[in-house]
Design a protein around this motif. Structure first.
Motif, PDB file in Angstrom:
ATOM      1  N   UNK A 158      35.378  34.519  45.244  1.00 18.04           N
ATOM      2  CA  UNK A 158      36.720  34.826  45.749  1.00 18.04           C
ATOM      3  C   UNK A 158      36.743  36.206  46.378  1.00 18.04           C
ATOM      4  N   UNK A 159      37.847  36.487  47.032  1.00 22.71           N
ATOM      5  CA  UNK A 159      38.129  37.809  47.574  1.00 22.71           C
ATOM      6  C   UNK A 159      39.448  38.251  46.941  1.00 22.71           C
ATOM      7  N   UNK A 160      39.483  39.502  46.478  1.00 26.45           N
ATOM      8  CA  UNK A 160      40.690  39.993  45.816  1.00 26.45           C
ATOM      9  C   UNK A 160      41.193  41.280  46.445  1.00 26.45           C
ATOM     10  N   UNK A 161      42.502  41.404  46.433  1.00 27.20           N
ATOM     11  CA  UNK A 161      43.179  42.630  46.851  1.00 27.20           C
ATOM     12  C   UNK A 161      43.555  43.383  45.578  1.00 27.20           C
ATOM     13  N   UNK A 162      42.948  44.542  45.363  1.00 25.04           N
ATOM     14  CA  UNK A 162      43.270  45.349  44.184  1.00 25.04           C
ATOM     15  C   UNK A 162      44.160  46.544  44.554  1.00 25.04           C
ATOM     16  N   UNK A 163      44.463  46.683  45.837  1.00 28.30           N
ATOM     17  CA  UNK A 163      45.258  47.826  46.288  1.00 28.30           C
ATOM     18  C   UNK A 163      46.753  47.545  46.338  1.00 28.30           C
ATOM     19  N   UNK A 164      47.133  46.293  46.424  1.00 24.29           N
ATOM     20  CA  UNK A 164      48.553  45.951  46.539  1.00 24.29           C
ATOM     21  C   UNK A 164      49.206  45.707  45.186  1.00 24.29           C
ATOM     22  N   UNK A 165      48.455  45.912  44.122  1.00 24.14           N
ATOM     23  CA  UNK A 165      48.989  45.656  42.776  1.00 24.14           C
ATOM     24  C   UNK A 165      50.046  46.667  42.410  1.00 24.14           C
ATOM     25  N   UNK A 178      43.079  41.372  40.307  1.00 23.44           N
ATOM     26  CA  UNK A 178      43.502  41.390  41.708  1.00 23.44           C
ATOM     27  C   UNK A 178      44.201  40.120  42.140  1.00 23.44           C
ATOM     28  N   UNK A 179      44.691  40.178  43.348  1.00 25.09           N
ATOM     29  CA  UNK A 179      45.366  39.043  43.963  1.00 25.09           C
ATOM     30  C   UNK A 179      44.334  38.305  44.810  1.00 25.09           C
ATOM     31  N   UNK A 180      44.086  37.030  44.492  1.00 23.87           N
ATOM     32  CA  UNK A 180      43.118  36.230  45.242  1.00 23.87           C
ATOM     33  C   UNK A 180      43.667  35.924  46.629  1.00 23.87           C
ATOM     34  N   UNK A 181      42.813  36.092  47.631  1.00 27.00           N
ATOM     35  CA  UNK A 181      43.220  35.930  49.030  1.00 27.00           C
ATOM     36  C   UNK A 181      42.552  34.738  49.699  1.00 27.00           C
ATOM     37  N   UNK A 214      41.824  33.972  55.761  1.00 29.75           N
ATOM     38  CA  UNK A 214      42.607  34.522  56.879  1.00 29.75           C
ATOM     39  C   UNK A 214      43.404  35.771  56.478  1.00 29.75           C
ATOM     40  N   UNK A 215      43.481  36.035  55.170  1.00 31.58           N
ATOM     41  CA  UNK A 215      44.209  37.207  54.689  1.00 31.58           C
ATOM     42  C   UNK A 215      43.291  38.352  54.256  1.00 31.58           C
ATOM     43  N   UNK A 216      41.972  38.205  54.426  1.00 26.97           N
ATOM     44  CA  UNK A 216      41.034  39.271  54.048  1.00 26.97           C
ATOM     45  C   UNK A 216      41.348  40.528  54.853  1.00 26.97           C
ATOM     46  N   UNK A 217      41.288  41.687  54.170  1.00 22.97           N
ATOM     47  CA  UNK A 217      41.520  42.975  54.821  1.00 22.97           C
ATOM     48  C   UNK A 217      40.408  43.943  54.432  1.00 22.97           C
ATOM     49  N   UNK A 218      40.221  44.937  55.266  1.00 28.51           N
ATOM     50  CA  UNK A 218      39.303  46.025  54.944  1.00 28.51           C
ATOM     51  C   UNK A 218      39.751  46.609  53.604  1.00 28.51           C
TER      52      UNK A 218
END
Length: 166
Positions: free
Chosen positions: A159-166, A91-94, A97-101
């Motif tokens: 960390x917090x990761x975005x796995x949906x925008x990949x 994922x993309x580490x955030x 301030x960029x954390x999303x549901x």
């Protein structure tokens, strides 16, 4: 001659009905490929209260943390690691301030701060004051919602990761 005209007319109608369905399928596929974050959380919340079960991703038996996360995302066609340690490098580490549901929180282990030991899904995004849904092996012993800003999780946050925008 009239029969050929009728056959051609019938073929034209038949072809156009298939073309419409195909266009509708394309629209549906486009919508499904863009996973709705709120739908992920709504689906996850349907499992609140399901008991904690080590090494399980089966709602009838219970969930462990990574089993819950992988089960939820697999319902939307997204394959994620089945072990919490598998989240270390995906994922993309955030920034907070960029954390999303729908983003995934990754935590160090409870006893060993050198390994990944827990994961959850953000269900209310508000930086380090976000709330997340997860299968807890702690006091709750079930799928529950917890505030990220509790000392127990703040200390273990990796960390917090975005796995949906990949």
């Amino acid at each position: 001659m009239k029969s050929i005209t009728y056959i051609l007319f019938a073929c034209l109608i038949l072809f156009s009905s298939f073309a419409k369905k195909e266009n509708q399928k394309v629209i549906i596929k486009t919508t499904q490929s863009q996973i709705d974050r709120d739908s992920i959380i709504a689906f996850a919340k349907k499992h609140l209260g399901i008991r904690y079960a080590y090494a399980s991703s089966n709602p009838q038996k219970g969930f462990d943390c990574s089993g819950f996360v992988s089960y939820v995302f697999s319902n939307f066609g997204k394959t994620l690691p089945r072990s919490s340690s598998g989240y270390k490098n995906i994922g993309k580490t955030l920034k907070p301030e960029d954390f999303k549901v729908g983003d995934i929180l990754v935590f160090y282990g409870y006893k060993d701060k050198s390994v990944i030991g827990h994961v959850g899904i953000i269900c209310e995004a508000n930086g380090m004051q976000s709330k997340f849904i997860h299968a807890s092996s702690g006091k709750a012993q079930q799928v529950t919602i917890t505030a990220l800003d509790t000392e127990h999780y703040t200390k273990r946050f990796y960390k917090c990761v975005d796995v949906l925008s990949e």
